[in-house]
Design a protein around this motif. Structure first.
Motif, PDB file in Angstrom:
ATOM      1  N   PHE A 155      -8.793 -11.126  -6.612  1.00 44.54           N
ATOM      2  CA  PHE A 155      -7.550 -11.318  -5.856  1.00 44.54           C
ATOM      3  C   PHE A 155      -7.324 -12.795  -5.554  1.00 44.54           C
ATOM      4  CE2 PHE A 155      -9.466  -7.253  -4.717  1.00 44.54           C
ATOM      5  CZ  PHE A 155      -8.442  -6.374  -5.025  1.00 44.54           C
ATOM      6  N   LEU A 156      -6.047 -13.186  -5.549  1.00 43.91           N
ATOM      7  CA  LEU A 156      -5.669 -14.539  -5.136  1.00 43.91           C
ATOM      8  C   LEU A 156      -4.362 -14.445  -4.367  1.00 43.91           C
ATOM      9  CD1 LEU A 156      -6.087 -17.626  -5.206  1.00 43.91           C
ATOM     10  CD2 LEU A 156      -4.709 -17.643  -7.302  1.00 43.91           C
ATOM     11  N   ASP A 157      -4.378 -14.815  -3.095  1.00 46.59           N
ATOM     12  CA  ASP A 157      -3.164 -14.803  -2.288  1.00 46.59           C
ATOM     13  C   ASP A 157      -2.227 -15.923  -2.723  1.00 46.59           C
ATOM     14  OD1 ASP A 157      -4.136 -12.669  -0.907  1.00 46.59           O
ATOM     15  OD2 ASP A 157      -4.560 -13.750   0.958  1.00 46.59           O
ATOM     16  N   SER A 158      -0.946 -15.740  -2.426  1.00 50.60           N
ATOM     17  CA  SER A 158       0.075 -16.652  -2.945  1.00 50.60           C
ATOM     18  C   SER A 158      -0.047 -18.068  -2.402  1.00 50.60           C
ATOM     19  CB  SER A 158       1.474 -16.102  -2.615  1.00 50.60           C
ATOM     20  OG  SER A 158       1.640 -15.971  -1.209  1.00 50.60           O
ATOM     21  N   ASP A 159      -0.641 -18.235  -1.218  1.00 53.79           N
ATOM     22  CA  ASP A 159      -0.717 -19.582  -0.647  1.00 53.79           C
ATOM     23  C   ASP A 159      -2.073 -20.250  -0.841  1.00 53.79           C
ATOM     24  OD1 ASP A 159      -1.951 -17.787   1.008  1.00 53.79           O
ATOM     25  OD2 ASP A 159      -1.137 -18.594   2.883  1.00 53.79           O
ATOM     26  N   ASP A 160      -3.007 -19.570  -1.518  1.00 52.96           N
ATOM     27  CA  ASP A 160      -4.325 -20.142  -1.782  1.00 52.96           C
ATOM     28  C   ASP A 160      -4.420 -20.614  -3.233  1.00 52.96           C
ATOM     29  OD1 ASP A 160      -5.081 -19.539   0.847  1.00 52.96           O
ATOM     30  OD2 ASP A 160      -5.770 -17.546   0.282  1.00 52.96           O
ATOM     31  N   LEU A 161      -5.504 -21.329  -3.542  1.00 47.73           N
ATOM     32  CA  LEU A 161      -5.650 -21.914  -4.879  1.00 47.73           C
ATOM     33  C   LEU A 161      -7.062 -21.720  -5.404  1.00 47.73           C
ATOM     34  CD1 LEU A 161      -3.801 -25.313  -4.244  1.00 47.73           C
ATOM     35  CD2 LEU A 161      -2.921 -23.368  -5.562  1.00 47.73           C
ATOM     36  N   TRP A 162      -7.168 -21.488  -6.707  1.00 48.01           N
ATOM     37  CA  TRP A 162      -8.463 -21.467  -7.394  1.00 48.01           C
ATOM     38  C   TRP A 162      -8.675 -22.789  -8.110  1.00 48.01           C
ATOM     39  CZ3 TRP A 162      -7.782 -16.279 -10.467  1.00 48.01           C
ATOM     40  CH2 TRP A 162      -8.168 -15.196  -9.672  1.00 48.01           C
ATOM     41  N   PRO A 163      -9.863 -23.377  -8.027  1.00 45.91           N
ATOM     42  CA  PRO A 163     -10.194 -24.436  -8.974  1.00 45.91           C
ATOM     43  C   PRO A 163     -10.355 -23.840 -10.379  1.00 45.91           C
ATOM     44  CG  PRO A 163     -11.964 -24.108  -7.348  1.00 45.91           C
ATOM     45  CD  PRO A 163     -10.897 -23.116  -7.042  1.00 45.91           C
ATOM     46  N   PRO A 164     -10.336 -24.653 -11.422  1.00 47.03           N
ATOM     47  CA  PRO A 164     -10.342 -24.133 -12.788  1.00 47.03           C
ATOM     48  C   PRO A 164     -11.563 -23.291 -13.141  1.00 47.03           C
ATOM     49  CG  PRO A 164      -9.704 -26.451 -12.765  1.00 47.03           C
ATOM     50  CD  PRO A 164     -10.170 -26.124 -11.392  1.00 47.03           C
ATOM     51  N   TRP A 165     -12.679 -23.475 -12.432  1.00 49.10           N
ATOM     52  CA  TRP A 165     -13.928 -22.817 -12.813  1.00 49.10           C
ATOM     53  C   TRP A 165     -14.199 -21.504 -12.077  1.00 49.10           C
ATOM     54  CZ3 TRP A 165     -13.619 -27.766 -10.635  1.00 49.10           C
ATOM     55  CH2 TRP A 165     -13.839 -27.831  -9.248  1.00 49.10           C
ATOM     56  N   THR A 166     -13.263 -21.011 -11.273  1.00 48.80           N
ATOM     57  CA  THR A 166     -13.536 -19.858 -10.419  1.00 48.80           C
ATOM     58  C   THR A 166     -13.950 -18.625 -11.210  1.00 48.80           C
ATOM     59  OG1 THR A 166     -12.136 -20.598  -8.594  1.00 48.80           O
ATOM     60  CG2 THR A 166     -12.496 -18.226  -8.793  1.00 48.80           C
ATOM     61  N   LEU A 167     -13.159 -18.226 -12.182  1.00 43.67           N
ATOM     62  CA  LEU A 167     -13.466 -16.991 -12.909  1.00 43.67           C
ATOM     63  C   LEU A 167     -14.751 -17.128 -13.721  1.00 43.67           C
ATOM     64  CD1 LEU A 167      -9.903 -15.872 -14.083  1.00 43.67           C
ATOM     65  CD2 LEU A 167     -11.245 -15.025 -12.153  1.00 43.67           C
ATOM     66  N   ALA A 168     -14.994 -18.290 -14.297  1.00 46.81           N
ATOM     67  CA  ALA A 168     -16.237 -18.507 -15.039  1.00 46.81           C
ATOM     68  C   ALA A 168     -17.441 -18.428 -14.105  1.00 46.81           C
ATOM     69  CB  ALA A 168     -16.199 -19.860 -15.743  1.00 46.81           C
ATOM     70  N   THR A 169     -17.289 -18.913 -12.879  1.00 48.76           N
ATOM     71  CA  THR A 169     -18.380 -18.837 -11.900  1.00 48.76           C
ATOM     72  C   THR A 169     -18.676 -17.381 -11.551  1.00 48.76           C
ATOM     73  OG1 THR A 169     -17.817 -20.994 -10.960  1.00 48.76           O
ATOM     74  CG2 THR A 169     -19.099 -19.491  -9.579  1.00 48.76           C
ATOM     75  N   PHE A 170     -17.635 -16.599 -11.279  1.00 43.16           N
ATOM     76  CA  PHE A 170     -17.836 -15.183 -10.981  1.00 43.16           C
ATOM     77  C   PHE A 170     -18.545 -14.485 -12.150  1.00 43.16           C
ATOM     78  CE2 PHE A 170     -14.016 -14.904  -7.875  1.00 43.16           C
ATOM     79  CZ  PHE A 170     -14.825 -15.337  -6.834  1.00 43.16           C
ATOM     80  N   GLN A 171     -18.098 -14.787 -13.367  1.00 42.12           N
ATOM     81  CA  GLN A 171     -18.697 -14.163 -14.541  1.00 42.12           C
ATOM     82  C   GLN A 171     -20.181 -14.507 -14.643  1.00 42.12           C
ATOM     83  OE1 GLN A 171     -17.342 -15.560 -18.395  1.00 42.12           O
ATOM     84  NE2 GLN A 171     -17.562 -13.509 -19.256  1.00 42.12           N
ATOM     85  N   GLN A 172     -20.526 -15.760 -14.387  1.00 40.16           N
ATOM     86  CA  GLN A 172     -21.918 -16.173 -14.475  1.00 40.16           C
ATOM     87  C   GLN A 172     -22.776 -15.463 -13.428  1.00 40.16           C
ATOM     88  OE1 GLN A 172     -22.574 -20.403 -14.783  1.00 40.16           O
ATOM     89  NE2 GLN A 172     -24.686 -20.266 -14.067  1.00 40.16           N
ATOM     90  N   VAL A 173     -22.261 -15.317 -12.220  1.00 38.10           N
ATOM     91  CA  VAL A 173     -23.013 -14.629 -11.166  1.00 38.10           C
ATOM     92  C   VAL A 173     -23.196 -13.162 -11.524  1.00 38.10           C
ATOM     93  CG1 VAL A 173     -22.953 -13.902  -8.747  1.00 38.10           C
ATOM     94  CG2 VAL A 173     -22.308 -16.230  -9.370  1.00 38.10           C
ATOM     95  N   LEU A 174     -22.164 -12.528 -12.038  1.00 38.98           N
ATOM     96  CA  LEU A 174     -22.261 -11.121 -12.414  1.00 38.98           C
ATOM     97  C   LEU A 174     -23.290 -10.920 -13.525  1.00 38.98           C
ATOM     98  CD1 LEU A 174     -18.472 -10.196 -12.341  1.00 38.98           C
ATOM     99  CD2 LEU A 174     -20.247  -9.230 -10.865  1.00 38.98           C
ATOM    100  N   GLN A 175     -23.386 -11.871 -14.416  1.00 42.10           N
ATOM    101  CA  GLN A 175     -24.339 -11.751 -15.515  1.00 42.10           C
ATOM    102  C   GLN A 175     -25.772 -12.064 -15.086  1.00 42.10           C
ATOM    103  OE1 GLN A 175     -22.555 -14.438 -18.366  1.00 42.10           O
ATOM    104  NE2 GLN A 175     -21.265 -12.842 -19.260  1.00 42.10           N
ATOM    105  N   SER A 176     -25.943 -12.953 -14.111  1.00 42.59           N
ATOM    106  CA  SER A 176     -27.284 -13.415 -13.745  1.00 42.59           C
ATOM    107  C   SER A 176     -27.917 -12.657 -12.591  1.00 42.59           C
ATOM    108  CB  SER A 176     -27.234 -14.912 -13.392  1.00 42.59           C
ATOM    109  OG  SER A 176     -26.450 -15.126 -12.235  1.00 42.59           O
ATOM    110  N   GLN A 177     -27.103 -12.019 -11.754  1.00 41.40           N
ATOM    111  CA  GLN A 177     -27.627 -11.394 -10.543  1.00 41.40           C
ATOM    112  C   GLN A 177     -27.834  -9.889 -10.671  1.00 41.40           C
ATOM    113  OE1 GLN A 177     -28.603 -12.815  -7.693  1.00 41.40           O
ATOM    114  NE2 GLN A 177     -28.023 -14.909  -8.156  1.00 41.40           N
TER     115      GLN A 177
END
Length: 266
Positions: free
Chosen positions: A48-70
């Motif tokens: 989820f991303l609310d309309s007034d917040d921002l993701w840095p470019p690496w957010t989804l890749a970071t989530f993917q890495q955590v899901l794969q490693s943890q």
């Protein structure tokens, strides 16, 4: 999800063609809009991303890495960085990914970090099983969801890098204060009715997070001159504080309200 926007969102997204699926509905609140997205989701996880917040470019890749490693996880929560002006986010840097794993979300009760559902990746199947977001227009619908996911196995908090720019608005309107008050009452009522999982065995963990939020909101209300609401919320929380007392707050908050009241009369 387009929740009845009137700011040209639909026209902007249409430029992406078939690369982006867009679902429109009449304005019904963010909980209803998110639930439509959850029903239409095709992947294993929803983010989820609310309309007034921002993701840095690496957010989804970071989530993917955590899901794969943890290992198997139901919920991954990213680290948030508060900002008012987007230029403040230029200092953020990608870097080595570090994450702290817990058996489930309730097990993180003693950890201190900003908790918000706009900084999470959640297993789609678990979201559907717990019923998604509340469709009530309350400001605490994200916390309510996190508590209902409380015993789903596997929770990780991303300690670095920052994965969310969490916008802090320069002014707080009375509507925001009212919604914060009403949202906290909603969470307490959900707990009182036994709507959160874990039963008596996990009650102290739930209350540790619920009452931390309550104390924050009462301070917030008092600082902005809403003394009656602050005292009403303090009183509503007393039955829960008997289980998990915080004496400095319980004994110190009423005199603080009195002192603020006396100062305002001068």
């Amino acid at each position: 999800m387009d929740d009845g926007s009137t700011d040209g969102t639909g026209e902007l997204l249409a430029r992406y063609g078939t690369r982006v699926r867009v679902f429109h509905q009449r304005n019904a609140g963010q909980g209803v809009a998110r639930n439509l997205g959850i029903r239409e989701a095709r992947g294993d996880y929803v983010v989820f991303l609310d309309s007034d917040d921002l993701w840095p470019p690496w957010t989804l890749a970071t989530f993917q890495q955590v899901l794969q490693s943890q290992g198997p996880l139901t919920l991954v929560m990213g680290r948030a960085h508060a900002f008012q002006d987007a230029r403040e986010l230029s200092v953020l840097e990608d870097g080595p990914v570090t994450a702290r794993r817990f058996d489930d979300y309730l097990a993180s009760a003693d950890a201190t970090f900003i908790r918000t559902a706009c900084a999470v990746a959640v297993r789609t199947e678990a979201l559907r099983r717990v019923g998604g977001f509340s469709d009530r227009r309350v400001s605490a619908e994200d916390y309510d969801l996190l508590y209902r996911l409380g015993v789903e196995p596997g929770f990780a908090y991303v300690e670095s890098p920052v994965t969310l720019g969490y916008r802090q608005h320069a002014t707080s309107s009375s509507r925001d204060l009212d919604r914060g008050y009403e949202g906290t009452l909603f969470l307490l009522e959900q707990e009182r009715r036994g709507h959160y999982p874990g039963g008596a065995a996990r009650r102290r963990e739930r209350l540790a997070m619920l009452l931390f939020g309550l104390r924050h909101v009462t301070h917030w209300l008092l600082e902005h001159g809403h003394r009656r609401q602050a005292l009403a919320l303090y009183a509503r929380g007393l039955r829960f504080h008997r289980v998990l007392p915080r004496w400095r707050y319980l004994l110190g908050f009423p005199p603080w309200v009195l002192a603020v009241s006396l100062r305002s009369r001068r």
